[in-house]
Write a protein that holds these residues in place. Structure first.
Motif, PDB file in Angstrom:
ATOM      1  N   ARG A 107       0.819  -1.224   0.000  1.00 17.75           N
ATOM      2  CA  ARG A 107       0.000   0.000   0.000  1.00 17.75           C
ATOM      3  C   ARG A 107       0.850   1.271   0.000  1.00 17.75           C
ATOM      4  NH1 ARG A 107      -2.949  -3.971  -0.406  1.00 17.75           N
ATOM      5  NH2 ARG A 107      -5.135  -4.047   0.218  1.00 17.75           N
ATOM      6  N   ARG A 176     -13.836  -0.532 -11.137  1.00 17.82           N
ATOM      7  CA  ARG A 176     -13.678  -1.468 -10.020  1.00 17.82           C
ATOM      8  C   ARG A 176     -12.602  -2.511 -10.287  1.00 17.82           C
ATOM      9  NH1 ARG A 176     -19.370  -3.642  -7.945  1.00 17.82           N
ATOM     10  NH2 ARG A 176     -17.917  -4.560  -6.442  1.00 17.82           N
ATOM     11  N   ALA A 179      -9.398  -1.482  -8.386  1.00 20.77           N
ATOM     12  CA  ALA A 179      -9.997  -1.070  -7.115  1.00 20.77           C
ATOM     13  C   ALA A 179      -8.995  -0.472  -6.149  1.00 20.77           C
ATOM     14  CB  ALA A 179     -10.696  -2.267  -6.464  1.00 20.77           C
ATOM     15  N   TYR A 180      -7.762  -0.942  -6.148  1.00 25.07           N
ATOM     16  CA  TYR A 180      -6.774  -0.436  -5.190  1.00 25.07           C
ATOM     17  C   TYR A 180      -6.448   1.034  -5.484  1.00 25.07           C
ATOM     18  CZ  TYR A 180      -6.138  -5.335  -3.984  1.00 25.07           C
ATOM     19  OH  TYR A 180      -6.349  -6.632  -3.579  1.00 25.07           O
ATOM     20  N   GLU A 182      -8.409   3.135  -7.165  1.00 26.70           N
ATOM     21  CA  GLU A 182      -9.622   3.915  -6.929  1.00 26.70           C
ATOM     22  C   GLU A 182      -9.848   4.141  -5.435  1.00 26.70           C
ATOM     23  OE1 GLU A 182     -11.479   5.372  -9.095  1.00 26.70           O
ATOM     24  OE2 GLU A 182     -10.495   4.581 -10.890  1.00 26.70           O
ATOM     25  N   ARG A 183      -9.462   3.182  -4.617  1.00 24.15           N
ATOM     26  CA  ARG A 183      -9.598   3.349  -3.177  1.00 24.15           C
ATOM     27  C   ARG A 183      -8.692   4.455  -2.665  1.00 24.15           C
ATOM     28  NH1 ARG A 183     -12.773   3.592   1.049  1.00 24.15           N
ATOM     29  NH2 ARG A 183     -11.684   3.164   2.999  1.00 24.15           N
ATOM     30  N   GLY A 186     -10.246   7.850  -3.483  1.00 27.65           N
ATOM     31  CA  GLY A 186     -11.286   8.221  -2.525  1.00 27.65           C
ATOM     32  C   GLY A 186     -10.721   8.621  -1.175  1.00 27.65           C
ATOM     33  N   THR A 187      -9.637   7.972  -0.745  1.00 24.90           N
ATOM     34  CA  THR A 187      -9.047   8.289   0.550  1.00 24.90           C
ATOM     35  C   THR A 187      -8.395   9.660   0.551  1.00 24.90           C
ATOM     36  OG1 THR A 187      -8.662   5.948   0.992  1.00 24.90           O
ATOM     37  CG2 THR A 187      -7.408   7.523   2.284  1.00 24.90           C
ATOM     38  N   HIS A 221      -3.477   0.970   8.194  1.00 29.57           N
ATOM     39  CA  HIS A 221      -4.239   0.352   7.118  1.00 29.57           C
ATOM     40  C   HIS A 221      -4.814  -0.962   7.616  1.00 29.57           C
ATOM     41  CE1 HIS A 221      -2.656   2.961   3.776  1.00 29.57           C
ATOM     42  NE2 HIS A 221      -1.715   3.153   4.680  1.00 29.57           N
TER      43      HIS A 221
END
Length: 260
Positions: A107, A176, A179-180, A182-183, A186-187, A221
């Motif tokens: 991450r 999607r 997704a990682y 896109e997450r 958003g964060t 996380h």
């Protein structure tokens, strides 16, 4: 009353005869539609087909079939995910584009650049800068997930391919699948850029650099058992230590560390 009884009796006599007649008509129709004797190659007769529902075999379970979710989970330690997100300036009313790459397994995020014109040559140069920043660690990555935006040209694919990284393009209009990345978008929006006014490109770059340090070194996380990607401090036992609060980005984010 006697008349009603006789009427009911007559109606009761008619019901079986009607059923018998319908059954006879059905059998005659089946005999005409499927002459006897039938050859086995002709398949089931109409009577047998009408008497039972069709048997549709279930979809076979393929154990060797790899789904996209399974692929992402099994290859997370050797995978990169990249994407763009935009931020609108409050004073200049210009839209700035941020290019980032996320190490899926750890991450860890790399903010590669901020620009108003994210064309192909600029994106390819940021990919070269990423390989230089990774250094010897670039050999451990095998895949890079990206969408089909126009900024990703054949040049950036060739740069990554020469480094041994296979570029995987997600299907059109399916965010999607990435997704990682896109997450993370958003964060960073919910924790930083959507909660403050950005005055220009330098201000945005300074803000994202500060947030990236917090994201990579201090922010817990859930996928990492509430640990940061690369912590720069030891784990503190809260039952024996005093905690000090430290604000980040003007108080938008709060970090806690052991007091001296």
């Amino acid at each position: 009353m006697a008349g009603l009884a006789r009427c009911g009796a007559r109606q009761g006599m008619r019901a079986p005869s009607l059923l018998v007649s319908l059954r006879l008509i059905y059998l005659v129709f089946c005999r005409i539609a499927s002459p006897s004797p039938r050859h086995p190659s002709h398949g089931p007769s109409l009577a047998s087909a009408a008497g039972r529902p069709p048997r549709i075999p279930p979809t076979p379970v393929r154990r060797n079939h790899t789904t996209w979710r399974r692929f992402l989970r099994t290859q997370a330690s050797t995978m990169l995910a990249c994407d763009f997100f935009h931020v609108d300036c409050a004073l200049t009313l210009k839209r700035l584009y941020v290019f980032f790459v996320l190490e899926v397994g750890s991450r860890y995020v790399h903010i590669l650049g901020v620009t108003t014109n994210p064309d192909g040559p600029w994106t390819a140069q940021q990919a070269r800068n990423l390989l230089m920043d990774l250094g010897e660690r670039a050999d451990q990555f095998r895949f890079l997930i990206r969408d089909r935006a126009g900024q990703f040209t054949d040049t950036i694919d060739s740069v990554l391919t020469d480094a041994g990284v296979t570029v995987c393009k997600i299907p059109p209009q399916s965010p999607r699948a990435n997704a990682y990345a896109e997450r993370f978008v958003g964060t960073v929006r919910s924790e930083a850029t959507d909660r403050m006014l950005i005055f220009g490109q330098r201000h945005l770059r300074r803000t994202l650099d500060g947030y990236a340090r917090h994201y990579n070194r201090r922010r817990p996380h859930r996928a990492l058992q509430l640990q940061p990607p690369r912590s720069d401090r030891p784990v503190v036992d809260l039952t024996h230590e005093r905690i000090k609060r430290r604000p980040v980005l003007g108080g938008l984010i709060t970090e806690y560390e052991r007091a001296a």
